[in-house]
Write a protein that holds these residues in place. Structure first.
Motif, PDB file in Angstrom:
ATOM      1  N   LEU A  32     -11.250  -2.424   8.950  1.00 57.92           N
ATOM      2  CA  LEU A  32     -11.527  -1.122   9.610  1.00 57.92           C
ATOM      3  C   LEU A  32     -10.942  -0.970  10.847  1.00 57.92           C
ATOM      4  N   SER A  91       0.909  -1.120  -0.104  1.00 56.51           N
ATOM      5  CA  SER A  91       0.027  -0.059  -0.094  1.00 56.51           C
ATOM      6  C   SER A  91       0.858   1.423  -0.005  1.00 56.51           C
ATOM      7  N   PRO A 100     -13.915  -5.846   5.823  1.00 62.66           N
ATOM      8  CA  PRO A 100     -13.208  -5.126   5.602  1.00 62.66           C
ATOM      9  C   PRO A 100     -12.014  -4.715   6.818  1.00 62.66           C
ATOM     10  N   GLN A 125      -6.665  -6.754  -1.645  1.00 59.72           N
ATOM     11  CA  GLN A 125      -6.629  -5.366  -1.790  1.00 59.72           C
ATOM     12  C   GLN A 125      -7.280  -4.506  -2.895  1.00 59.72           C
ATOM     13  N   TYR A 126      -8.349  -3.659  -2.391  1.00 58.72           N
ATOM     14  CA  TYR A 126      -9.218  -3.113  -3.275  1.00 58.72           C
ATOM     15  C   TYR A 126      -9.025  -1.514  -3.344  1.00 58.72           C
ATOM     16  N   GLY A 127      -8.131  -1.205  -2.792  1.00 61.66           N
ATOM     17  CA  GLY A 127      -7.896   0.690  -2.884  1.00 61.66           C
ATOM     18  C   GLY A 127      -8.701   1.149  -1.417  1.00 61.66           C
ATOM     19  N   SER A 128      -9.685   1.164  -1.253  1.00 61.86           N
ATOM     20  CA  SER A 128     -10.290   1.946  -0.018  1.00 61.86           C
ATOM     21  C   SER A 128     -10.109   1.262   1.365  1.00 61.86           C
ATOM     22  N   ALA A 129     -10.332  -0.084   1.271  1.00 64.63           N
ATOM     23  CA  ALA A 129      -9.843  -0.703   2.592  1.00 64.63           C
ATOM     24  C   ALA A 129      -9.495  -2.013   2.083  1.00 64.63           C
ATOM     25  N   ASP A 130      -8.505  -2.967   2.587  1.00 67.45           N
ATOM     26  CA  ASP A 130      -8.146  -4.150   2.503  1.00 67.45           C
ATOM     27  C   ASP A 130      -9.469  -5.125   2.923  1.00 67.45           C
TER      28      ASP A 130
END
Length: 167
Positions: free
Chosen positions: A139, A27, A137, A118-123
Motif C-alpha cells: 500500500l 501487472s 499488502p 499477486q492477488y489483483g487488488s494489491a500485491d
C-alpha cells in the motif's frame, strides 16, 4: 540488479504455424508488446509477433515454424535483457529487484523480502523474520520508500501494525 528478467512462461503450442500461448508475469503486460527478442533457456529468438490479452497472449518466434517446434518450448520461462524493457514509472519495481531487500519498520530491520504474491487488488509482500514470516499488502500509505540500490524498504510503523499478518 539482475541484467536479465523472467517475464513469462510458455504454456502450450497454439495452431499449426509454431505460435505459442504464453502467460506474462506483470501487472502491465502491455509493456512487452514492443519486444524484438526474448530468451528461452538461454537461447535467443527474434520476436515475429506478440499479442497480449490480459496476463496471457500469443508469441511467434523466428525459427519456430510448426507445432512440433512449438511443443519443444512448452513450460519454458521467457526472459529478456533489462535494457530491452521499457523504463518503469516512479514507484514501480520489477519483482526480481525487490526480492532479497531488507525491510525496516520504525528504524528496525524486521527481515528480508522473500516473495511477492499477486492477488489483483494489491500485491502482498512476504518477509522472512527471525520468528518466521509476516506478510502485508503493498500500500502507498504503508511503504515510505524503496531504495533498490541500497537494498532497503522503509515502512510506516503505525500503518504496518494495522495491516501485518504474522504467519
Amino acid at each position: 540488479m539482475k541484467t536479465e528478467l523472467t517475464i513469462g512462461k510458455v504454456l502450450k503450442p497454439h495452431g499449426l504455424k509454431g505460435d505459442v500461448k504464453i502467460e506474462t508475469f506483470s501487472s502491465n503486460p502491455a509493456r512487452f508488446s514492443t519486444l524484438k527478442k526474448v530468451k528461452l533457456d538461454g537461447v535467443e529468438y527474434a520476436v515475429r509477433r506478440i499479442t497480449l490479452e490480459g496476463a496471457f497472449g500469443m508469441l511467434s518466434l523466428a525459427g519456430i515454424d510448426d507445432m512440433n517446434a512449438a511443443e519443444t518450448l512448452r513450460g519454458k520461462m521467457i526472459s529478456v535483457s533489462r535494457g530491452d524493457l521499457p523504463k518503469l514509472e516512479a514507484g514501480n519495481y520489477y519483482i526480481a529487484d525487490l526480492l532479497g531487500i531488507d525491510v525496516y519498520v520504525s528504524g528496525d530491520r524486521i527481515g528480508e523480502l522473500v516473495d511477492v504474491l499477486q492477488y489483483g487488488s494489491a500485491d502482498v509482500y512476504v518477509v522472512k523474520t527471525a520468528e518466521g514470516t509476516c506478510s502485508f499488502p503493498a500500500l502507498k500509505q504503508l511503504i515510505k520508500s524503496v531504495d533498490i540500490e541500497k537494498g532497503e524498504m522503509i515502512l510506516d510503523g503505525m500503518v504496518f501494525d494495522r495491516v501485518v499478518v504474522y504467519n
